[in-house]
Design a protein around this motif. Structure first.
Motif, PDB file in Angstrom:
ATOM      1  N   LYS A 160       0.804  -1.225   0.000  1.00 17.25           N
ATOM      2  CA  LYS A 160       0.000   0.000   0.000  1.00 17.25           C
ATOM      3  C   LYS A 160       0.839   1.278   0.000  1.00 17.25           C
ATOM      4  O   LYS A 160       0.523   2.215  -0.700  1.00 17.25           O
ATOM      5  CB  LYS A 160      -0.897   0.051   1.251  1.00 17.25           C
ATOM      6  N   GLY A 178      -3.016  -4.539  -5.809  1.00 17.90           N
ATOM      7  CA  GLY A 178      -4.303  -4.921  -5.202  1.00 17.90           C
ATOM      8  C   GLY A 178      -5.420  -4.039  -5.763  1.00 17.90           C
ATOM      9  O   GLY A 178      -5.579  -3.932  -6.983  1.00 17.90           O
ATOM     10  N   TRP A 207     -12.698   5.248  -1.737  1.00 19.40           N
ATOM     11  CA  TRP A 207     -13.173   3.870  -1.697  1.00 19.40           C
ATOM     12  C   TRP A 207     -14.142   3.628  -0.536  1.00 19.40           C
ATOM     13  O   TRP A 207     -14.115   4.323   0.476  1.00 19.40           O
ATOM     14  CB  TRP A 207     -11.998   2.880  -1.627  1.00 19.40           C
ATOM     15  N   GLY A 208     -14.986   2.645  -0.715  1.00 15.80           N
ATOM     16  CA  GLY A 208     -15.902   2.217   0.350  1.00 15.80           C
ATOM     17  C   GLY A 208     -15.788   0.712   0.521  1.00 15.80           C
ATOM     18  O   GLY A 208     -15.794  -0.031  -0.457  1.00 15.80           O
ATOM     19  N   VAL A 209     -15.645   0.297   1.770  1.00 15.84           N
ATOM     20  CA  VAL A 209     -15.543  -1.148   2.043  1.00 15.84           C
ATOM     21  C   VAL A 209     -16.451  -1.498   3.215  1.00 15.84           C
ATOM     22  O   VAL A 209     -16.399  -0.864   4.269  1.00 15.84           O
ATOM     23  CB  VAL A 209     -14.073  -1.541   2.360  1.00 15.84           C
ATOM     24  N   THR A 265      -5.401  -5.826   7.301  1.00 18.11           N
ATOM     25  CA  THR A 265      -5.605  -4.633   6.466  1.00 18.11           C
ATOM     26  C   THR A 265      -6.276  -3.524   7.284  1.00 18.11           C
ATOM     27  O   THR A 265      -5.984  -2.335   7.114  1.00 18.11           O
ATOM     28  CB  THR A 265      -6.352  -5.005   5.154  1.00 18.11           C
ATOM     29  N   ASP A 272      -4.877   0.169   7.933  1.00 18.27           N
ATOM     30  CA  ASP A 272      -5.671   1.381   7.700  1.00 18.27           C
ATOM     31  C   ASP A 272      -5.638   2.295   8.921  1.00 18.27           C
ATOM     32  O   ASP A 272      -5.548   3.523   8.777  1.00 18.27           O
ATOM     33  CB  ASP A 272      -7.122   1.016   7.367  1.00 18.27           C
ATOM     34  N   MET A 320      -4.548   9.393   2.486  1.00 15.14           N
ATOM     35  CA  MET A 320      -3.795   8.196   2.865  1.00 15.14           C
ATOM     36  C   MET A 320      -2.496   8.146   2.059  1.00 15.14           C
ATOM     37  O   MET A 320      -2.484   8.537   0.888  1.00 15.14           O
ATOM     38  CB  MET A 320      -4.614   6.943   2.552  1.00 15.14           C
ATOM     39  N   LYS A 329     -21.234  -1.545   1.203  1.00 13.88           N
ATOM     40  CA  LYS A 329     -20.218  -0.490   1.105  1.00 13.88           C
ATOM     41  C   LYS A 329     -20.818   0.803   1.651  1.00 13.88           C
ATOM     42  O   LYS A 329     -21.919   1.187   1.251  1.00 13.88           O
ATOM     43  CB  LYS A 329     -19.818  -0.258  -0.355  1.00 13.88           C
ATOM     44  N   THR A 375     -17.237   3.249  -4.416  1.00 14.16           N
ATOM     45  CA  THR A 375     -15.824   3.448  -4.767  1.00 14.16           C
ATOM     46  C   THR A 375     -15.727   4.123  -6.141  1.00 14.16           C
ATOM     47  O   THR A 375     -16.296   3.636  -7.120  1.00 14.16           O
ATOM     48  CB  THR A 375     -15.093   2.093  -4.797  1.00 14.16           C
ATOM     49  N   LEU A 425     -16.997   1.659  -9.192  1.00 11.17           N
ATOM     50  CA  LEU A 425     -17.193   0.224  -8.957  1.00 11.17           C
ATOM     51  C   LEU A 425     -18.623  -0.008  -8.493  1.00 11.17           C
ATOM     52  O   LEU A 425     -19.191   0.822  -7.767  1.00 11.17           O
ATOM     53  CB  LEU A 425     -16.236  -0.302  -7.881  1.00 11.17           C
ATOM     54  N   THR A 438     -19.761  -5.373  -5.815  1.00 13.45           N
ATOM     55  CA  THR A 438     -18.491  -6.121  -5.904  1.00 13.45           C
ATOM     56  C   THR A 438     -17.712  -5.923  -4.606  1.00 13.45           C
ATOM     57  O   THR A 438     -17.516  -4.801  -4.140  1.00 13.45           O
ATOM     58  CB  THR A 438     -17.634  -5.664  -7.111  1.00 13.45           C
ATOM     59  N   SER A 439     -17.276  -7.028  -4.034  1.00  7.82           N
ATOM     60  CA  SER A 439     -16.635  -6.961  -2.709  1.00  7.82           C
ATOM     61  C   SER A 439     -15.174  -6.542  -2.826  1.00  7.82           C
ATOM     62  O   SER A 439     -14.559  -6.637  -3.901  1.00  7.82           O
ATOM     63  CB  SER A 439     -16.683  -8.341  -2.063  1.00  7.82           C
ATOM     64  N   MET A 440     -14.624  -6.123  -1.682  1.00  5.16           N
ATOM     65  CA  MET A 440     -13.193  -5.811  -1.646  1.00  5.16           C
ATOM     66  C   MET A 440     -12.379  -7.035  -2.063  1.00  5.16           C
ATOM     67  O   MET A 440     -11.395  -6.910  -2.802  1.00  5.16           O
ATOM     68  CB  MET A 440     -12.787  -5.381  -0.237  1.00  5.16           C
ATOM     69  N   VAL A 469      -9.686  -6.771  -4.958  1.00  6.40           N
ATOM     70  CA  VAL A 469      -8.251  -6.872  -4.675  1.00  6.40           C
ATOM     71  C   VAL A 469      -7.663  -8.085  -5.410  1.00  6.40           C
ATOM     72  O   VAL A 469      -6.680  -7.977  -6.145  1.00  6.40           O
ATOM     73  CB  VAL A 469      -7.975  -7.018  -3.150  1.00  6.40           C
TER      74      VAL A 469
HETATM   75  C1  IKT Z   1      -6.588  -2.481  -0.700  1.00  6.49           C
HETATM   76  O1  IKT Z   1      -6.608  -3.576  -0.118  1.00  6.49           O
HETATM   77  O2  IKT Z   1      -6.306  -2.340  -1.875  1.00  6.49           O
HETATM   78  C2  IKT Z   1      -6.895  -1.283   0.115  1.00  6.49           C
HETATM   79  C3  IKT Z   1      -8.182  -1.341   0.866  1.00  6.49           C
HETATM   80  C4  IKT Z   1      -9.253  -0.651   0.085  1.00  6.49           C
HETATM   81  C5  IKT Z   1      -9.822  -1.529  -0.934  1.00  6.49           C
HETATM   82  C6  IKT Z   1     -10.787  -0.791  -1.795  1.00  6.49           C
HETATM   83  C7  IKT Z   1     -11.753  -1.709  -2.463  1.00  6.49           C
HETATM   84  C8  IKT Z   1     -12.851  -0.931  -3.108  1.00  6.49           C
HETATM   85  C9  IKT Z   1     -14.097  -1.695  -3.394  1.00  6.49           C
HETATM   86  O3  IKT Z   1     -14.121  -2.932  -3.282  1.00  6.49           O
HETATM   87  O4  IKT Z   1     -15.075  -1.037  -3.772  1.00  6.49           O
HETATM   88  C10 IKT Z   1      -8.039  -0.611   2.178  1.00  6.49           C
HETATM   89  C11 IKT Z   1      -7.409   0.718   2.062  1.00  6.49           C
HETATM   90  N1  IKT Z   1      -7.296  -1.389   3.102  1.00  6.49           N
END
Ligand code: IKT
Length: 385
Positions: free
Chosen positions: A179, A206, A233-235, A247, A251, A287, A319, A323, A343, A347-349, A353
């Protein structure tokens, strides 16, 4: 393209999900995986289902009270000075100390199986070892690509692992999902060694950096001058929380009043208390994510014009925000515009990733087979001038 045989270093959330996603991709065979206590190698292909079943909720955890015991006691670079990068690679340097972050990335404290065995050694394919990374390096002649799903809280750990593969004359692809911006320079410092060995290293592959950096590079093609890149982004991480504690800890280091050192030292209870204070929702601004240097390196815009932030909700799978990547610039005919890439909230993180990480891995293999060696970012693998 021939079948790609790949290895995963680390079987926390990212390592395991990459193995899982790889089963949905043609021509990808997982042949090796390791965690801090064990290694599984089968050149005909691992039984990924068995490995996932036995490692799910069952992560090899190093003793937090003695974090250096797997590392040869060597001082680590937390990267806090942004420049120090002098620690040489050593053969004893397997799975660096991380204040327990590696242990918890995939949910330490899960049910252990086969007596006291945890992680890969609980699998019938796993063997215990004190040198998991060296064991994989020893087999690397038959491995086309290595995915580094290793803890990021020691900034120079991933660069030093890359160096160890180079010292062993590994010829192939390495991909990481790091990151922090400052790590890219540490990899660049080793680029000559990586090139000599024949390594194509794809860094920051990622979601952000990675997927969203690539999207920004593509969106920027409409412009002759890019003014700003905004990644937001939103997770939602309720059911995935256990798997992604690493992770979340990373963060937290971006919040006001915290840094890498404090985040690394926090106990699980302290993290829970912080999350409670925020009612489960943490918001991040500015960030230090390597999207900035990776876009600058690729000639898209200045690093200072890239801003990354987002919202993490650990109590919901929805979310908390959509994102988006917004690239603002000027076109050849003098118009100013913003191209926005969005996005889907569905769709999940994990999908965003691990899917792109494997996509970048394949792009890395294509480049490696064409003789393109060195350090590449996601934006370098997209259209661009
Ligand atoms: C990462 O793992 O790449 C960073 C993480 C954020 C992921 C964003 C995914 C967006 C989405 O699925 O809509 C976080 C900063 N740890």
């Amino acid at each position: 393209m021939d079948d790609i045989r790949f290895a995963v270093l680390g079987t926390g959330g990212i390592g395991r999900r990459t193995l899982e996603v790889s089963q949905h991709k043609d021509g990808l065979t997982a042949v090796a995986a390791c965690d801090r206590n064990g290694v599984a190698i089968d050149h005909d292909g691992l039984d990924v289902d068995e490995l996932l079943e036995t490692t799910e909720g069952n992560i090899a955890s190093g003793p937090q009270s003695s974090p250096d015991q797997l590392s040869g006691g060597e001082p680590r670079d937390s990267g806090l000075d942004g420049a120090s990068d002098s620690t040489p690679a050593t053969p004893t340097d397997d799975f660096a100390s991380d204040g327990g972050a590696a242990a918890v990335e995939g949910g330490g404290g899960g049910v252990k199986q086969h007596g006291e065995q945890a992680g890969i050694v609980a699998s019938e394919q796993g063997d215990p070892t004190e040198t998991p990374i060296d064991d994989i390096i020893a087999e690397s002649d038959a491995i086309d690509a290595v995915l580094l799903a290793l803890p990021n809280l020691e900034h120079d750990f991933i660069p030093r692992v890359a160096e160890r593969f180079a010292e062993a004359d590994y010829e192939g692809v390495m991909v990481d999902v790091l990151k922090r911006s400052r790590v890219i320079g540490m990899l660049d410092n080793r680029e000559e060694k990586l090139k000599e060995s024949g390594i194509t290293f794809v860094c920051g592959a990622g979601a952000t950096p990675g997927f969203l950096t690539g999207a920004a590079a593509l969106a920027a093609q409409s412009f002759v001058e890019v003014e700003e890149v905004e990644i937001w982004w939103g997770v939602g991480l309720k059911s995935g929380y256990e798997d992604n504690r690493g992770t979340v800890r990373e963060d937290i280091a971006h919040l006001d009043g915290y840094d890498i050192e404090t985040a690394r030292e926090m106990s699980e209870d302290e993290i829970e208390a912080l999350i409670d204070e925020h009612d489960g929702v943490l918001e991040f601004h500015d960030m230090e994510h390597a999207d900035d240097v990776l876009l600058e390196r690729a000639g898209i815009c200045d690093a200072e014009d890239v801003h990354v932030g987002g919202v993490l909700d650990v109590r919901s799978d929805e979310k908390p925000t959509t994102t988006t990547v917004s690239v603002t610039g000027t076109t050849f005919d003098g118009e100013t515009g913003t191209n926005t890439f969005e996005l889907d909230d569905a769709t999940s993180m994990e999908a965003n990733v691990n899917g792109p990480a494997l996509g970048y891995l394949k792009a890395g293999v294509r480049n490696n087979r064409a003789g393109h060696y060195g350090v590449f970012g996601p934006a370098d693998l997209m259209p661009g001038f």
